[in-house]
Enzyme design. Structure first.
Site, PDB file in Angstrom:
ATOM      1  N   LYS A  10      10.750  -1.420  -7.294  1.00  0.00           N
ATOM      2  CA  LYS A  10      11.680  -0.455  -6.709  1.00  0.00           C
ATOM      3  C   LYS A  10      13.077  -0.618  -7.322  1.00  0.00           C
ATOM      4  CE  LYS A  10       9.321  -0.018  -2.208  1.00  0.00           C
ATOM      5  NZ  LYS A  10       9.481  -0.312  -0.757  1.00  0.00           N
ATOM      6  N   TYR A  50       5.708   9.229  -0.597  1.00  0.00           N
ATOM      7  CA  TYR A  50       5.764   8.684   0.764  1.00  0.00           C
ATOM      8  C   TYR A  50       5.392   9.746   1.803  1.00  0.00           C
ATOM      9  CZ  TYR A  50       7.851   4.165  -0.576  1.00  0.00           C
ATOM     10  OH  TYR A  50       8.084   2.907  -1.081  1.00  0.00           O
ATOM     11  N   PHE A  58      12.888   6.505   9.762  1.00  0.00           N
ATOM     12  CA  PHE A  58      13.493   5.790   8.638  1.00  0.00           C
ATOM     13  C   PHE A  58      13.366   6.533   7.307  1.00  0.00           C
ATOM     14  CE2 PHE A  58       9.131   3.984   8.859  1.00  0.00           C
ATOM     15  CZ  PHE A  58       8.727   4.110   7.533  1.00  0.00           C
ATOM     16  N   ARG A  86      -1.638  -6.782  -2.999  1.00  0.00           N
ATOM     17  CA  ARG A  86      -0.912  -6.808  -1.712  1.00  0.00           C
ATOM     18  C   ARG A  86      -0.669  -8.262  -1.271  1.00  0.00           C
ATOM     19  NH1 ARG A  86       1.455  -2.078   0.839  1.00  0.00           N
ATOM     20  NH2 ARG A  86       1.355  -3.282   2.758  1.00  0.00           N
ATOM     21  N   THR A  92       5.497  -6.300   4.461  1.00  0.00           N
ATOM     22  CA  THR A  92       6.575  -5.333   4.209  1.00  0.00           C
ATOM     23  C   THR A  92       7.978  -5.906   4.416  1.00  0.00           C
ATOM     24  OG1 THR A  92       5.060  -3.607   4.976  1.00  0.00           O
ATOM     25  CG2 THR A  92       7.396  -3.020   4.848  1.00  0.00           C
ATOM     26  N   ARG A 103       7.880 -10.534  -2.100  1.00  0.00           N
ATOM     27  CA  ARG A 103       8.907 -10.124  -1.123  1.00  0.00           C
ATOM     28  C   ARG A 103       9.545 -11.333  -0.440  1.00  0.00           C
ATOM     29  NH1 ARG A 103       5.338  -5.038   1.160  1.00  0.00           N
ATOM     30  NH2 ARG A 103       6.367  -3.370  -0.007  1.00  0.00           N
ATOM     31  N   ASN A 123      12.942  -4.179  -0.272  1.00  0.00           N
ATOM     32  CA  ASN A 123      11.854  -5.164  -0.373  1.00  0.00           C
ATOM     33  C   ASN A 123      11.191  -5.180  -1.740  1.00  0.00           C
ATOM     34  OD1 ASN A 123      10.586  -2.742  -0.112  1.00  0.00           O
ATOM     35  ND2 ASN A 123       9.317  -3.297   1.653  1.00  0.00           N
ATOM     36  N   HIS A 126       6.571  -1.898  -4.331  1.00  0.00           N
ATOM     37  CA  HIS A 126       5.561  -1.120  -3.605  1.00  0.00           C
ATOM     38  C   HIS A 126       4.197  -1.438  -4.197  1.00  0.00           C
ATOM     39  CE1 HIS A 126       3.345   2.324  -1.952  1.00  0.00           C
ATOM     40  NE2 HIS A 126       2.812   2.420  -3.156  1.00  0.00           N
ATOM     41  N   GLU A 137      -2.136   7.834  -5.183  1.00  0.00           N
ATOM     42  CA  GLU A 137      -0.877   7.438  -5.813  1.00  0.00           C
ATOM     43  C   GLU A 137      -1.010   7.355  -7.335  1.00  0.00           C
ATOM     44  OE1 GLU A 137       0.293   3.809  -3.812  1.00  0.00           O
ATOM     45  OE2 GLU A 137       0.546   4.836  -1.891  1.00  0.00           O
TER      46      GLU A 137
END
Ligand code: CDP
Ligand code: MG
Length: 160
Positions: A10, A50, A58, A86, A92, A103, A123, A126, A137
Site C-alpha cells: 500500500k 474495495y 470507514f 495472509r 488487519t 503488519r 497497515n 493488502h 482481484e
C-alpha cells in the site's frame, strides 16, 4: 492446492521504502511472483477493489489512504498461497498483529486511533482473503498477458 493471490504494498509501505524488504519475505518463503507493477489507483478503481467496504463508515478514509500514492501490485503463486500469504501478512490491525508478520513488524497502528483521527488504518499491505476474492482481484488488477509462467528453483523441491 496451487493457488494465486493478489498482494498490494500500500502507499504507506511504498513511501516508507519497504518494497524490497516485503518482497523478500515472499521470496524467502519460496513463493513465486508471477506478475508485478506499480499503479496509482484512482477513486473509481478503489471502489472496485474495495467493493465489499464501499458502504462502510470507514470507506472514505480507506479510499483516501489507498489513493494517496502509488502501490506495488503483485500476483503470488504457490501451494495454498492465499492462506500462506495472509499468514505472513498477519491480522488487519497492526496493533494486534504478532511479531514476525509484516503488519506486526512494520506498523503498530490501531483501529481506534485511526478511526478517531478519521484516517485509514495504515497497515502496509493488502492480500486476498479467499479463493473467490483472489480470482476477482487478480482479474481486476492484471490482464492474462501480464502474468508469467516460468520455473523457480524451489520447484525442484516439489517434484515427485
Ligand atoms: O486488509 P484486510 O483484508 O486485512 O482487512 P479488511 O477488513 O478487508 O479491511 C480493508 C482495509 O480497510 C484494511 O486493511 C485497512 O487498511 C482499512 N480499514 C480502515 O482504514 N479502517 C477501519 N476501521 C477498518 C479497515
Ligand atoms: Mg479484506
Amino acid at each position: 492446492m496451487i493457488q494465486r493471490t493478489l498482494v498490494l504494498i500500500k502507499p504507506d509501505g511504498v513511501q516508507r521504502a519497504l518494497i524490497g524488504r516485503i518482497i523478500q519475505r515472499f521470496e524467502d518463503a519460496g513463493l513465486k511472483i508471477i506478475g508485478m507493477k506499480m499503479v496509482w489507483v484512482d477513486s473509481d478503481f478503489a471502489k472496485k477493489h474495495y467493493s465489499e467496504h464501499v458502504q462502510k463508515d470507514f470507506y472514505k478514509s480507506l479510499e483516501e489512504f489507498i489513493t494517496l500514492g502509488p502501490v506495488v501490485a503483485m500476483v503470488i503463486e504457490g501451494v495454498y498461497a492465499i492462506e500462506v500469504v495472509r499468514k505472513l501478512v498477519g491480522p488487519t490491525e497492526p496493533r494486534s498483529a504478532p511479531p514476525g508478520t509484516i503488519r506486526g513488524d512494520f506498523a503498530h497502528m490501531s483501529y481506534d486511533f485511526s478511526d478517531s483521527k478519521g484516517i485509514g488504518l495504515k497497515n502496509i499491505i493488502h492480500a486476498s482473503s479467499s479463493e473467490e476474492d483472489a480470482k476477482r482481484e487478480i482479474s481486476l488488477w492484471f490482464s492474462d498477458d501480464e502474468l508469467h509462467s516460468y520455473k523457480v528453483v524451489h520447484e525442484i523441491h516439489s517434484m515427485g
